[in-house]
Design a protein around this motif. Structure first.
Motif, PDB file in Angstrom:
ATOM      1  N   SER A 182       0.857  -1.173   0.000  1.00 39.77           N
ATOM      2  CA  SER A 182       0.000   0.000   0.000  1.00 39.77           C
ATOM      3  C   SER A 182       0.896   1.227   0.000  1.00 39.77           C
ATOM      4  CB  SER A 182      -0.914   0.016   1.224  1.00 39.77           C
ATOM      5  OG  SER A 182      -1.860   1.071   1.147  1.00 39.77           O
ATOM      6  N   ALA A 183       0.480   2.272  -0.690  1.00 38.83           N
ATOM      7  CA  ALA A 183       1.300   3.482  -0.781  1.00 38.83           C
ATOM      8  C   ALA A 183       1.338   4.206   0.562  1.00 38.83           C
ATOM      9  CB  ALA A 183       0.751   4.400  -1.866  1.00 38.83           C
ATOM     10  N   ALA A 184       2.544   4.530   1.023  1.00 39.78           N
ATOM     11  CA  ALA A 184       2.706   5.251   2.286  1.00 39.78           C
ATOM     12  C   ALA A 184       2.339   6.728   2.117  1.00 39.78           C
ATOM     13  CB  ALA A 184       4.142   5.118   2.780  1.00 39.78           C
ATOM     14  N   PRO A 185       1.752   7.353   3.159  1.00 39.82           N
ATOM     15  CA  PRO A 185       1.389   6.725   4.424  1.00 39.82           C
ATOM     16  C   PRO A 185       0.146   5.848   4.268  1.00 39.82           C
ATOM     17  CG  PRO A 185       0.671   9.019   4.414  1.00 39.82           C
ATOM     18  CD  PRO A 185       1.446   8.811   3.152  1.00 39.82           C
ATOM     19  N   TYR A 186       0.243   4.631   4.763  1.00 44.20           N
ATOM     20  CA  TYR A 186      -0.847   3.666   4.657  1.00 44.20           C
ATOM     21  C   TYR A 186      -1.454   3.409   6.033  1.00 44.20           C
ATOM     22  CZ  TYR A 186       3.451   1.056   5.648  1.00 44.20           C
ATOM     23  OH  TYR A 186       4.656   0.655   6.159  1.00 44.20           O
ATOM     24  N   ARG A 203       1.871 -12.072   2.139  1.00 50.16           N
ATOM     25  CA  ARG A 203       2.682 -11.471   3.203  1.00 50.16           C
ATOM     26  C   ARG A 203       2.789  -9.969   2.952  1.00 50.16           C
ATOM     27  NH1 ARG A 203       7.225  -9.979   0.719  1.00 50.16           N
ATOM     28  NH2 ARG A 203       7.998 -11.199  -1.053  1.00 50.16           N
ATOM     29  N   TRP A 204       3.049  -9.215   4.000  1.00 46.48           N
ATOM     30  CA  TRP A 204       3.198  -7.773   3.861  1.00 46.48           C
ATOM     31  C   TRP A 204       4.531  -7.462   3.170  1.00 46.48           C
ATOM     32  CZ3 TRP A 204       0.611  -3.559   3.593  1.00 46.48           C
ATOM     33  CH2 TRP A 204       1.235  -2.316   3.741  1.00 46.48           C
ATOM     34  N   ALA A 205       4.479  -6.591   2.157  1.00 47.38           N
ATOM     35  CA  ALA A 205       5.682  -6.255   1.386  1.00 47.38           C
ATOM     36  C   ALA A 205       5.991  -4.770   1.392  1.00 47.38           C
ATOM     37  CB  ALA A 205       5.539  -6.766  -0.048  1.00 47.38           C
ATOM     38  N   GLY A 206       5.231  -3.965   2.146  1.00 48.82           N
ATOM     39  CA  GLY A 206       5.610  -2.579   2.366  1.00 48.82           C
ATOM     40  C   GLY A 206       4.976  -1.553   1.446  1.00 48.82           C
ATOM     41  N   ASP A 207       5.703  -0.470   1.249  1.00 54.02           N
ATOM     42  CA  ASP A 207       5.240   0.704   0.513  1.00 54.02           C
ATOM     43  C   ASP A 207       5.127   0.402  -0.976  1.00 54.02           C
ATOM     44  OD1 ASP A 207       4.719   3.199  -0.507  1.00 54.02           O
ATOM     45  OD2 ASP A 207       6.555   4.134   0.248  1.00 54.02           O
ATOM     46  N   ALA A 208       3.944   0.616  -1.530  1.00 53.08           N
ATOM     47  CA  ALA A 208       3.741   0.368  -2.958  1.00 53.08           C
ATOM     48  C   ALA A 208       4.619   1.265  -3.814  1.00 53.08           C
ATOM     49  CB  ALA A 208       2.266   0.572  -3.318  1.00 53.08           C
ATOM     50  N   ASN A 209       4.924   2.453  -3.323  1.00 51.93           N
ATOM     51  CA  ASN A 209       5.759   3.376  -4.095  1.00 51.93           C
ATOM     52  C   ASN A 209       7.191   2.883  -4.227  1.00 51.93           C
ATOM     53  OD1 ASN A 209       3.734   5.373  -4.531  1.00 51.93           O
ATOM     54  ND2 ASN A 209       3.993   6.047  -2.414  1.00 51.93           N
ATOM     55  N   ALA A 210       7.603   2.004  -3.334  1.00 53.12           N
ATOM     56  CA  ALA A 210       8.979   1.506  -3.363  1.00 53.12           C
ATOM     57  C   ALA A 210       9.101   0.180  -4.090  1.00 53.12           C
ATOM     58  CB  ALA A 210       9.494   1.355  -1.931  1.00 53.12           C
TER      59      ALA A 210
END
Length: 444
Positions: A182-186, A203-210
């Motif tokens: 999801s794009a931060a801030p999420y 699994r959680w993979a972090g910031d979509a922008n990255a």
């Protein structure tokens, strides 16, 4: 006959309001024959008389059966105020005013079966009354497509449906879990909710922008719009072979202009954000693909064997009151919840922006945005349910810690994949709490 009564719901049918059908209509008829229910905090049940009369509970005084609501809690001026969670207690005032119109009495014999309408609905534990009222309120507001083959799946809040959607969208037979981004801030709960079950599917993979999905486009993107925590309108950011879950729990006219009817593959909603009934734990998903909907139903089935019928019936009644106030020409305008909530949000955001300005540069807020709202047919401002407050004070690196020092509990920005100099503040608490917040922000 024994009755289980749920507080804060109405069964009597006021003149001009939508007449309940199905079970709601049956319960109204039963009440007319002598059944009455417990309201508010009154939970004693009278014993049946020797003549076999039906036990009665509740009040029959001049307030037409409404038991007095408990008083709002008092707060000392120096009390610690907890605005970390999005607890929507602001709506208590509206439902106190609605009174008996939003009550429901549930006969003791009802709801003994696991099944609701098996055989005729994909979601076998979905109550027909709830499905009708959910589709009705979306048609009223125009914020989501509910026709054109969309399937409705009910869950124990949007949280369970979030897990169900991840399960349903995960590719079968993959050699490794699909990444959820999801794009931060999420929303700060996305990471722990995603990894809670230690699923081998996702699994959680972090910031979509990255995320670089140019080579591996398999992912599930969570799109929260309006976004939690900053209220921004979001679209999916990734391409490739990814799939998206649109978290639209705040896409209601009290928080943002309704620009169009959303028509995404999976859309999540919840009672807590539209009416304030967070404690009912009731959410729903609008799902385009039947196979995905069936997998989501299977997840809810296996994890909780369906959803409480009592919560569904209560939610159906609450939503009926919401829609009736707008659909009926002679409906009571004071029961128009979107009008009530929008006035409250406009007033609160005006006070918060004035308090931030009075702080002399200690804090800042995102710029106010406006847009045309198809529901109100006006150009209106967005009033998010959560404030993304940034501390600009020199030497302060942790906004949540700074606020905590002034007895304001907020959620720190780093939990949202963002800057620790930001903090999320709940805008939906009771008036007394909000008054204290404004006083403290202004005085810093």
């Amino acid at each position: 006959m024994t009755c289980l009564c749920v507080p804060a719901l109405v069964l009597a049918t006021p003149t001009g309001l939508h007449k309940p059908t199905g079970l709601l209509g049956k319960v109204v008829a039963a009440r007319a024959e002598g059944m009455s229910g417990m309201n508010g905090c009154r939970r004693e049940q009278e014993a049946a008389g020797g003549d076999g009369s039906v036990p009665r509970t509740g009040s029959d005084d001049a307030n037409n059966g409404d038991a007095p609501a408990p008083p709002e809690p008092a707060f000392a001026p120096d009390a610690v105020i907890n605005l970390e969670l999005g607890d929507p207690t602001m709506y208590e005032a509206f439902w106190r005013e609605a009174g008996q119109r939003a009550e429901v009495v549930i006969p003791g014999w009802w709801g003994t079966s696991y099944f609701s309408d098996a055989g005729s609905r994909l979601c076998w534990f979905l109550e027909p009354e709830l499905e009708r009222e959910v589709r009705r309120v979306h048609r009223l507001v125009g914020n989501a497509a509910v026709d054109d083959g969309y399937h409705l799946v009910v869950g124990n809040g949007a949280t369970q449906l979030f897990q169900a959607a991840l399960y349903a969208l995960s590719p079968a037979g993959a050699d490794r879990p699909v990444g959820v981004v999801s794009a931060a801030p999420y929303y700060s709960s996305y990471p722990p909710q995603t990894d809670l079950l230690l699923s081998g599917y996702y699994r959680w993979a972090g910031d979509a922008n990255a995320l670089d999905d140019s080579n591996d486009g398999h992912h599930i993107e969570l799109v929260c719009s309006p976004n939690n925590p900053d209220g921004a309108i979001r679209e999916a950011t990734l391409s490739g072979n990814g799939k998206a879950v649109h978290d639209l729990v705040y896409y209601w006219p009290q928080y943002t202009p309704i620009a169009r009817a959303a028509a995404h593959d999976v859309m999540l909603f919840t009672m807590s954000k539209i009416t304030g009934h967070a404690g009912s734990r009731l959410g729903w998903a609008l799902v385009r693909d039947r196979d995905v909907a069936e997998k989501m139903v299977y997840f809810v089935d296996r994890s909780s064997i369906g959803v409480s019928k009592d919560s569904q019936l209560r939610a159906a009644k609450i939503l009926a009151v919401v829609s009736d106030a707008y659909y009926d020409d002679d409906g009571e305008t004071r029961l128009r919840i979107f009008d009530f909530a929008r006035r409250r949000m406009a007033e609160r955001w005006g006070r918060l922006r004035a308090a931030v300005a009075a702080s002399g540069g200690v804090f800042s807020l995102p710029e106010e945005t406006t847009g045309h709202c198809n529901f109100t047919r006006q150009t209106v401002a967005a009033y998010p349910a959560l404030a993304w407050l940034r501390c600009e004070k020199e030497g302060v690196e942790d906004c949540a810690e700074f606020l905590r020092g002034h007895k304001i509990v907020a959620r720190g920005g780093e939990q949202f994949g963002g800057d620790a100099r930001c903090a999320r503040v709940n805008m939906l608490d009771r008036d007394a709490v909000f008054d204290i917040l404004i006083h403290r922000i202004s005085s810093l």
